[in-house]
Write a protein that holds these residues in place. Sequence first.
Motif, PDB file in Angstrom:
ATOM      1  N   VAL A 151       0.867  -1.186   0.000  1.00 24.69           N
ATOM      2  CA  VAL A 151       0.000   0.000   0.000  1.00 24.69           C
ATOM      3  C   VAL A 151       0.899   1.230   0.000  1.00 24.69           C
ATOM      4  O   VAL A 151       1.832   1.314   0.812  1.00 24.69           O
ATOM      5  CB  VAL A 151      -0.928   0.030   1.241  1.00 24.69           C
ATOM      6  N   ALA A 152       0.612   2.156  -0.892  1.00 26.70           N
ATOM      7  CA  ALA A 152       1.344   3.425  -0.960  1.00 26.70           C
ATOM      8  C   ALA A 152       2.849   3.218  -1.070  1.00 26.70           C
ATOM      9  O   ALA A 152       3.627   3.881  -0.389  1.00 26.70           O
ATOM     10  CB  ALA A 152       1.001   4.301   0.252  1.00 26.70           C
ATOM     11  N   GLY A 153       3.237   2.259  -1.892  1.00 25.09           N
ATOM     12  CA  GLY A 153       4.656   2.067  -2.178  1.00 25.09           C
ATOM     13  C   GLY A 153       5.449   1.379  -1.081  1.00 25.09           C
ATOM     14  O   GLY A 153       6.672   1.334  -1.135  1.00 25.09           O
ATOM     15  N   GLN A 154       4.745   0.860  -0.062  1.00 31.97           N
ATOM     16  CA  GLN A 154       5.432   0.140   1.014  1.00 31.97           C
ATOM     17  C   GLN A 154       4.788  -1.216   1.205  1.00 31.97           C
ATOM     18  O   GLN A 154       3.594  -1.372   0.929  1.00 31.97           O
ATOM     19  CB  GLN A 154       5.254   0.884   2.339  1.00 31.97           C
ATOM     20  N   THR A 155       5.533  -2.170   1.726  1.00 28.98           N
ATOM     21  CA  THR A 155       4.939  -3.465   2.060  1.00 28.98           C
ATOM     22  C   THR A 155       4.707  -3.522   3.569  1.00 28.98           C
ATOM     23  O   THR A 155       5.630  -3.331   4.357  1.00 28.98           O
ATOM     24  CB  THR A 155       5.852  -4.621   1.612  1.00 28.98           C
ATOM     25  N   TRP A 156       3.446  -3.749   3.926  1.00 36.83           N
ATOM     26  CA  TRP A 156       3.029  -3.774   5.331  1.00 36.83           C
ATOM     27  C   TRP A 156       2.750  -5.208   5.725  1.00 36.83           C
ATOM     28  O   TRP A 156       2.256  -5.988   4.922  1.00 36.83           O
ATOM     29  CB  TRP A 156       1.756  -2.931   5.522  1.00 36.83           C
ATOM     30  N   SER A 157       3.028  -5.543   6.975  1.00 33.63           N
ATOM     31  CA  SER A 157       2.709  -6.872   7.486  1.00 33.63           C
ATOM     32  C   SER A 157       1.360  -6.770   8.201  1.00 33.63           C
ATOM     33  O   SER A 157       1.255  -6.105   9.233  1.00 33.63           O
ATOM     34  CB  SER A 157       3.815  -7.301   8.451  1.00 33.63           C
ATOM     35  N   VAL A 158       0.333  -7.396   7.630  1.00 36.56           N
ATOM     36  CA  VAL A 158      -1.025  -7.171   8.129  1.00 36.56           C
ATOM     37  C   VAL A 158      -1.632  -8.446   8.704  1.00 36.56           C
ATOM     38  O   VAL A 158      -1.351  -9.555   8.240  1.00 36.56           O
ATOM     39  CB  VAL A 158      -1.956  -6.596   7.029  1.00 36.56           C
ATOM     40  N   THR A 159      -2.450  -8.266   9.736  1.00 34.56           N
ATOM     41  CA  THR A 159      -3.207  -9.365  10.340  1.00 34.56           C
ATOM     42  C   THR A 159      -4.681  -8.974  10.261  1.00 34.56           C
ATOM     43  O   THR A 159      -5.053  -7.892  10.721  1.00 34.56           O
ATOM     44  CB  THR A 159      -2.765  -9.595  11.794  1.00 34.56           C
ATOM     45  N   CYS A 160      -5.485  -9.835   9.640  1.00 38.44           N
ATOM     46  CA  CYS A 160      -6.884  -9.468   9.388  1.00 38.44           C
ATOM     47  C   CYS A 160      -7.824 -10.418  10.126  1.00 38.44           C
ATOM     48  O   CYS A 160      -7.543 -11.608  10.269  1.00 38.44           O
ATOM     49  CB  CYS A 160      -7.189  -9.514   7.899  1.00 38.44           C
ATOM     50  N   LEU A 161      -8.941  -9.865  10.569  1.00 37.04           N
ATOM     51  CA  LEU A 161      -9.976 -10.661  11.223  1.00 37.04           C
ATOM     52  C   LEU A 161     -11.275  -9.865  11.224  1.00 37.04           C
ATOM     53  O   LEU A 161     -11.271  -8.669  10.936  1.00 37.04           O
ATOM     54  CB  LEU A 161      -9.562 -11.005  12.665  1.00 37.04           C
ATOM     55  N   SER A 162     -12.357 -10.584  11.530  1.00 36.47           N
ATOM     56  CA  SER A 162     -13.647  -9.914  11.608  1.00 36.47           C
ATOM     57  C   SER A 162     -14.171  -9.983  13.031  1.00 36.47           C
ATOM     58  O   SER A 162     -14.078 -11.022  13.688  1.00 36.47           O
ATOM     59  CB  SER A 162     -14.644 -10.589  10.660  1.00 36.47           C
ATOM     60  N   MET A 163     -14.677  -8.844  13.524  1.00 40.11           N
ATOM     61  CA  MET A 163     -15.421  -8.822  14.790  1.00 40.11           C
ATOM     62  C   MET A 163     -16.912  -8.712  14.457  1.00 40.11           C
ATOM     63  O   MET A 163     -17.679  -8.065  15.160  1.00 40.11           O
ATOM     64  CB  MET A 163     -14.998  -7.620  15.632  1.00 40.11           C
ATOM     65  N   GLY A 164     -17.302  -9.337  13.352  1.00 43.08           N
ATOM     66  CA  GLY A 164     -18.617  -9.069  12.757  1.00 43.08           C
ATOM     67  C   GLY A 164     -18.431  -8.074  11.634  1.00 43.08           C
ATOM     68  O   GLY A 164     -19.060  -8.176  10.598  1.00 43.08           O
ATOM     69  N   ASN A 165     -17.562  -7.099  11.851  1.00 40.92           N
ATOM     70  CA  ASN A 165     -17.129  -6.193  10.779  1.00 40.92           C
ATOM     71  C   ASN A 165     -15.635  -6.409  10.522  1.00 40.92           C
ATOM     72  O   ASN A 165     -14.911  -6.915  11.392  1.00 40.92           O
ATOM     73  CB  ASN A 165     -17.475  -4.727  11.121  1.00 40.92           C
ATOM     74  N   PRO A 166     -15.160  -6.051   9.333  1.00 39.40           N
ATOM     75  CA  PRO A 166     -13.802  -6.425   8.934  1.00 39.40           C
ATOM     76  C   PRO A 166     -12.716  -5.471   9.430  1.00 39.40           C
ATOM     77  O   PRO A 166     -12.907  -4.252   9.421  1.00 39.40           O
ATOM     78  CB  PRO A 166     -13.881  -6.380   7.395  1.00 39.40           C
ATOM     79  N   HIS A 167     -11.587  -6.051   9.870  1.00 39.76           N
ATOM     80  CA  HIS A 167     -10.473  -5.253  10.393  1.00 39.76           C
ATOM     81  C   HIS A 167      -9.140  -5.739   9.848  1.00 39.76           C
ATOM     82  O   HIS A 167      -8.916  -6.938   9.692  1.00 39.76           O
ATOM     83  CB  HIS A 167     -10.429  -5.329  11.919  1.00 39.76           C
ATOM     84  N   CYS A 168      -8.253  -4.771   9.615  1.00 43.58           N
ATOM     85  CA  CYS A 168      -6.877  -5.026   9.201  1.00 43.58           C
ATOM     86  C   CYS A 168      -5.985  -4.347  10.233  1.00 43.58           C
ATOM     87  O   CYS A 168      -6.076  -3.132  10.442  1.00 43.58           O
ATOM     88  CB  CYS A 168      -6.666  -4.423   7.810  1.00 43.58           C
ATOM     89  N   VAL A 169      -5.150  -5.131  10.925  1.00 43.40           N
ATOM     90  CA  VAL A 169      -4.343  -4.622  12.035  1.00 43.40           C
ATOM     91  C   VAL A 169      -2.873  -4.644  11.630  1.00 43.40           C
ATOM     92  O   VAL A 169      -2.377  -5.667  11.133  1.00 43.40           O
ATOM     93  CB  VAL A 169      -4.566  -5.479  13.299  1.00 43.40           C
ATOM     94  N   ILE A 170      -2.171  -3.531  11.859  1.00 43.29           N
ATOM     95  CA  ILE A 170      -0.764  -3.421  11.478  1.00 43.29           C
ATOM     96  C   ILE A 170       0.036  -2.947  12.694  1.00 43.29           C
ATOM     97  O   ILE A 170      -0.259  -1.879  13.252  1.00 43.29           O
ATOM     98  CB  ILE A 170      -0.595  -2.428  10.319  1.00 43.29           C
ATOM     99  N   PHE A 171       1.028  -3.712  13.101  1.00 41.96           N
ATOM    100  CA  PHE A 171       1.898  -3.329  14.222  1.00 41.96           C
ATOM    101  C   PHE A 171       3.059  -2.506  13.674  1.00 41.96           C
ATOM    102  O   PHE A 171       3.707  -2.922  12.709  1.00 41.96           O
ATOM    103  CB  PHE A 171       2.393  -4.573  14.962  1.00 41.96           C
ATOM    104  N   VAL A 172       3.271  -1.324  14.264  1.00 41.10           N
ATOM    105  CA  VAL A 172       4.322  -0.422  13.767  1.00 41.10           C
ATOM    106  C   VAL A 172       5.215   0.007  14.935  1.00 41.10           C
ATOM    107  O   VAL A 172       4.834  -0.072  16.103  1.00 41.10           O
ATOM    108  CB  VAL A 172       3.721   0.829  13.077  1.00 41.10           C
ATOM    109  N   GLU A 173       6.415   0.479  14.579  1.00 39.33           N
ATOM    110  CA  GLU A 173       7.372   0.949  15.593  1.00 39.33           C
ATOM    111  C   GLU A 173       6.981   2.327  16.113  1.00 39.33           C
ATOM    112  O   GLU A 173       7.139   2.623  17.299  1.00 39.33           O
ATOM    113  CB  GLU A 173       8.777   1.047  14.975  1.00 39.33           C
ATOM    114  N   ASP A 174       6.542   3.182  15.188  1.00 38.19           N
ATOM    115  CA  ASP A 174       6.297   4.580  15.541  1.00 38.19           C
ATOM    116  C   ASP A 174       4.929   5.016  15.025  1.00 38.19           C
ATOM    117  O   ASP A 174       4.763   5.362  13.854  1.00 38.19           O
ATOM    118  CB  ASP A 174       7.407   5.453  14.941  1.00 38.19           C
TER     119      ASP A 174
END
Length: 282
Positions: A151-174
């Motif tokens: 996304v936007a010229g970078q590669t992100w490490s994503v974890t996805c799940l649904s709580m009934g609605n959809p979520h994409c979670v990304i852990f970052v340093e800053d």
Amino acid sequence: MRVEFTKYQGLGNDFVLVDNRHQSQPCLTPAQAVQICDRNFGVGADGVIFALPSVKNTDYRLRIYNSDGSEPEMCGNGIRCLARFLAQLEGQPATATVTYRIDTLAGVITPRLQANGQVEVEMSPPYLAADQIPTTLASGQPQVINQPLAVAGQTWSVTCLSMGNPHCVIFVEDLEAIDLTILGPQFEHHPQFPQRINTEFIQVLRPDYLKMRVWERGAGLTLACGTGACAALVAGVLTGHCQGEATIELPGGPLLIRWMGQGHPVYMTGPAEQVFTGVLDL
Ligand code: ZDP
């Protein structure tokens, strides 16, 4: 048409609530919700929530429109606000510890009012299978944990799940280095999320203390997202950052989230407060 409403907020995630107990369909259209949510031309809110009559073995039913008029399945901060609103409509004392079973498009959710003003919500267990989220981002795996996404010229490490609605979670340093207004819409509309997505960026301060910023599907930048905080803790457990419990600090304040693992419900505890009542002339 004259519509009475009450404005509530949970950690600055704000909603217009409508007493819709007399009819089974929302009394407002998505287009009217867009107008009401507008912060300049309307009341101003992240969504409009309807308190509907019960179905099956529940006490009431929730429906919600986002500020763009789309309809999500669930809303974590919103259901805490709905529980307080229902207690008020029923004339419950302010410190009553009432439990409601609420039907939603994401199944039955159970908020419990606590005497100290907080509301604990028993959410559904998270849905972890890629096609349930939904996302096409699985690359042969049943779940989407630490998958690369460009996304936007970078590669992100994503974890996805649904709580009934959809979520994409990304852990970052800053967390502060993340430009949400640029990145948020690109995640939301990424072709690998056919129902669009809510995106949470997380900085782990300690295994039991996370900081989170969110870009919500259909609402954009918000000060808090309850389902998103639940998704953050679940993703934290799945990726080994967290154990079963953490405080999630959002721009609007903290939520306490607990999850005992696969197949178990997620518990969320946080505030919900009335702001004002009003009448719309539509
Ligand atoms: O899934 C979506 O489209 C969200 N925008 C719904 C609202 C989520 C919410 N912020 C929450 O707290 O879970 C209300």
